[in-house]
Scaffold this active site. Structure first.
Site, short mmCIF file in Angstrom:
data_model
loop_
_atom_site.label_atom_id
_atom_site.label_comp_id
_atom_site.label_asym_id
_atom_site.label_seq_id
_atom_site.Cartn_x
_atom_site.Cartn_y
_atom_site.Cartn_z
N TYR A 173 -51.99 0.93 3.27
CA TYR A 173 -51.94 -0.39 3.92
C TYR A 173 -52.34 -0.33 5.37
O TYR A 173 -53.17 -1.11 5.85
CB TYR A 173 -50.53 -1.01 3.75
CG TYR A 173 -50.37 -1.54 2.36
CD1 TYR A 173 -50.72 -2.84 2.06
CD2 TYR A 173 -49.91 -0.72 1.34
CE1 TYR A 173 -50.62 -3.33 0.77
CE2 TYR A 173 -49.81 -1.19 0.05
CZ TYR A 173 -50.16 -2.49 -0.24
OH TYR A 173 -50.09 -2.97 -1.50
N VAL A 174 -51.78 0.63 6.09
CA VAL A 174 -52.08 0.70 7.52
C VAL A 174 -53.50 1.22 7.74
O VAL A 174 -54.28 0.64 8.51
CB VAL A 174 -51.05 1.61 8.23
CG1 VAL A 174 -51.45 1.89 9.67
CG2 VAL A 174 -49.66 0.96 8.18
N ASN A 231 -37.80 -1.70 13.14
CA ASN A 231 -37.57 -1.88 11.71
C ASN A 231 -36.10 -2.09 11.41
O ASN A 231 -35.73 -2.91 10.56
CB ASN A 231 -38.13 -0.68 10.93
CG ASN A 231 -39.64 -0.79 10.75
OD1 ASN A 231 -40.23 -1.81 11.08
ND2 ASN A 231 -40.25 0.26 10.27
N CYS A 237 -12.53 -14.06 21.78
CA CYS A 237 -13.30 -14.81 20.77
C CYS A 237 -13.91 -13.93 19.68
O CYS A 237 -13.62 -14.12 18.50
CB CYS A 237 -14.41 -15.61 21.44
SG CYS A 237 -13.77 -16.91 22.48
N1 LIG Z 1 -47.08 -0.73 5.17
C1 LIG Z 1 -46.76 -1.29 6.31
O1 LIG Z 1 -46.65 -2.50 6.42
C2 LIG Z 1 -46.54 -0.43 7.52
C3 LIG Z 1 -46.46 -1.02 8.78
C4 LIG Z 1 -46.28 -0.22 9.89
C5 LIG Z 1 -46.17 1.15 9.76
N2 LIG Z 1 -46.22 1.70 8.52
C6 LIG Z 1 -46.14 3.16 8.43
O2 LIG Z 1 -47.46 3.66 8.33
C7 LIG Z 1 -47.50 4.79 7.46
C8 LIG Z 1 -48.44 4.51 6.31
O3 LIG Z 1 -47.93 3.43 5.58
P1 LIG Z 1 -48.76 2.80 4.37
O4 LIG Z 1 -47.94 1.67 3.86
O5 LIG Z 1 -50.15 2.55 4.81
O6 LIG Z 1 -48.70 4.03 3.34
P2 LIG Z 1 -49.46 4.19 1.95
O7 LIG Z 1 -48.58 5.01 1.10
O8 LIG Z 1 -49.96 2.86 1.48
O9 LIG Z 1 -50.75 5.05 2.35
C9 LIG Z 1 -50.69 6.38 2.75
C10 LIG Z 1 -52.01 7.02 2.37
O10 LIG Z 1 -52.04 8.34 2.89
C11 LIG Z 1 -52.78 9.13 1.96
N3 LIG Z 1 -52.56 10.54 2.26
C12 LIG Z 1 -51.50 11.32 1.95
N4 LIG Z 1 -51.70 12.57 2.38
C13 LIG Z 1 -52.91 12.59 3.00
C14 LIG Z 1 -53.66 13.59 3.66
N5 LIG Z 1 -53.21 14.83 3.79
N6 LIG Z 1 -54.85 13.26 4.18
C15 LIG Z 1 -55.31 12.00 4.05
N7 LIG Z 1 -54.64 11.00 3.45
C16 LIG Z 1 -53.46 11.30 2.91
C17 LIG Z 1 -52.29 8.65 0.61
O11 LIG Z 1 -53.14 9.02 -0.43
C18 LIG Z 1 -52.23 7.14 0.85
O12 LIG Z 1 -53.44 6.53 0.51
C19 LIG Z 1 -46.06 5.04 7.02
O13 LIG Z 1 -45.48 5.96 7.90
C20 LIG Z 1 -45.40 3.69 7.20
O14 LIG Z 1 -44.01 3.82 7.42
C21 LIG Z 1 -46.42 0.95 7.39
#
Ligand SMILES: NC(=O)c1ccc[n+]([C@@H]2O[C@H](COP(=O)([O-])OP(=O)(O)OC[C@H]3O[C@@H](n4cnc5c(N)ncnc54)[C@H](O)[C@@H]3O)[C@@H](O)[C@H]2O)c1
Length: 460
Positions: free
Chosen positions: A32-33, A236, A290
């Site tokens: 997602y990020v 968060n 209070c």
């Molecule tokens: N989803 C959100 O809304 C959001 C918002 C802010 C922060 N975050 C943080 O951002 C981070 C990522 O979140 P996300 O939701 O995008 O996670 P996600 O699980 O959707 O994506 C993570 C990606 O990393 C890849 N990956 C794993 N190991 C790898 C490697 N060695 N090399 C390259 N790619 C690799 C996976 O295959 C996967 O596609 C997390 O720490 C999360 O807490 C998420």
């Protein structure tokens, strides 16, 4: 040189924003990020290499499709991949070498015991470190994955240094830049963050991030790496707290046949005390006539109506834990002569009812401490009614503990607990404390550097 193994041709749509700069950027982790970052950075004119271990995600992007479902992302992905500015690969080392700045967006999910599983991040750090070893130019690594405070400095940085043989902050930059996007509105959130905040190990790392995000219409704040990590974690937790609060209030209101939306709308309409920095500073426990009694009554009415409100019901217990913490800090010093500056529940009142400082005093007396108290607002002869009854029930011999002035409390004390903040008292404290005395600060004293003593903050 940046190479392209994504589609070279295709409809190149006009991307209606000016490039902030034209950087070569790699993104590790295309969830997602990462996927949103990749698409938005390419849209902003940068050349972007996306890296993921999942070949399905890479194939989707090569086919100009988004690996995630988000409003607007399919169109954006189609456009930016079509523009030729995006390439995806599994080769992390090559991606790092081909770019100037890397954003790390791999997942940090929960491990079985609830801790963060850093496997992906630490494995990637090894790969990035090894790739840095042979790279001649300065490179900046920016972690955007959410990590517990201290992770970068205690885990990621040592790995990068070990595998690269280079010095962090000198030969390569390391930064943490939290991501604030929410799934469902991620492109909008990416473009309109509350602020851009970065903690970096050197000026060059911070400037590299500033350069990429300088077009965003928000403040660019620089802080320490661990503060930035803690900020994201706190945000968060705060969001979860707010949702839980609104839901628990909602359930209680529902049980009383009251419009919960109207209640919460009005709660939020108060931007002076509710939706504001008020009550959001680390300090001492709450008390007074209070909050404790009303929380007790709220928990009781919830119980009576069979409404389970674990968070609201736990607030008094959490508050007591904070009082216990203060008492423990004092007892741990093993110095029985304790002075207290302040006794009422907050500065500017003589209300002692349910004052957490009264609870501290009572506990310390029970532990055999020799207590002296000075509170300019509290005079025994003026205490009346419920206020008087409360103190008579809790510290019946208060009169013998009260000091007439600051000096007579400070001078004989080995430990001074500061629960009151007034400029005149701060100055008096500064001129009187000695290096052999401990000061335990409950109020975040200004100018504490001027206190010539052994200083400890209650939660800082
Ligand atoms: N989803 C959100 O809304 C959001 C918002 C802010 C922060 N975050 C943080 O951002 C981070 C990522 O979140 P996300 O939701 O995008 O996670 P996600 O699980 O959707 O994506 C993570 C990606 O990393 C890849 N990956 C794993 N190991 C790898 C490697 N060695 N090399 C390259 N790619 C690799 C996976 O295959 C996967 O596609 C997390 O720490 C999360 O807490 C998420």
């Amino acid at each position: 040189m940046l190479t392209t193994d994504g589609p070279e041709s295709g409809p190149l749509e006009v991307i209606d924003r000016l490039p902030a700069s034209n950087r070569r950027i790699s993104i590790f982790g295309l969830g997602y990020v990462g996927a949103v970052s990749l698409a938005c950075l390419a849209r902003d004119g940068h050349r972007v290499v996306g890296v993921d271990i999942d070949p399905v995600k890479l194939d989707l992007i090569r086919a100009r499709k988004s690996p995630i479902l988000e409003e607007g992302i399919q169109e954006l992905m189609r456009d930016v991949v079509g523009s030729g500015r995006v390439r995806v690969t599994q080769d992390a080392a090559q991606a790092l070498r081909d770019t100037e700045i890397s954003f790390v967006c791999v997942g940090t999910p929960s491990a079985a015991n609830g801790s963060q599983d850093l496997t992906a991040l630490l494995r990637l750090a090894e790969q990035l470190g090894a790739a840095l070893r042979t790279k001649r130019e300065f490179h900046t690594i920016v972690v955007r994955s959410t990590v517990m405070p201290g992770t970068l400095e205690s885990k990621v940085e040592p790995i990068l240094e070990k595998f690269s043989g280079k010095r962090s902050g000198v030969d390569f930059g390391l930064a943490f830049q939290p991501e604030f996007l929410r799934e469902g509105s991620s492109i909008r959130d990416y473009d309109h963050p509350p602020y851009t905040i970065v903690g970096g190990n050197c000026e060059r790392a911070v400037e590299a991030v500033r350069d990429v995000f300088r077009h965003l219409e928000c403040r660019f704040l620089v802080t320490g790496i661990r503060v930035a990590e803690a900020l994201k974690m706190s945000c968060n937790a705060f969001h979860a707290l707010k949702i839980t609060f609104a839901n628990e209030i909602g359930r209680i209101a529902q049980s009383l046949d009251i419009d919960s939306h109207e209640v919460m709308r009005l709660v939020c309409a108060d931007t002076r005390l509710n939706i504001s920095p008020a009550y959001l500073k680390p300090g001492f426990a709450f008390g007074g006539s209070c909050l404790p009694k009303d929380l007790r009554a709220l928990a009781q009415i919830a119980r009576q109506n069979d409404v389970d409100v674990p968070m609201l019901s736990s607030l008094l217990a959490s508050n007591r834990a904070h009082v216990d913490h203060a008492v423990e800090m004092i007892l741990q010093l093993g110095r029985p002569r304790v002075g207290m500056l302040g006794l009422s529940f907050k500065t500017g009142t003589d209300d002692l009812r349910e004052s957490p400082l009264v609870m501290v005093a009572k506990r310390l007396i029970g532990e055999g401490c020799e207590l002296r108290i000075f509170d300019p607002e509290v005079q025994l002869s003026r205490l009346l009614g419920a206020n008087r009854s409360y103190i008579d029930a809790n510290i019946p011999h208060l009169g013998s503990l009260l000091c007439p002035d600051l000096a007579s409390m400070v001078e004989p004390s080995e430990v001074i607990l500061v629960g009151l903040q007034q400029p005149a008292l701060d100055a008096g404290l500064q001129s009187r404390v000695r290096p052999d005395q401990y000061v335990i600060d409950l109020v975040n004293l200004p100018n504490r550097d001027l206190l010539n003593c052994r200083y400890q903050g209650i939660c800082w």
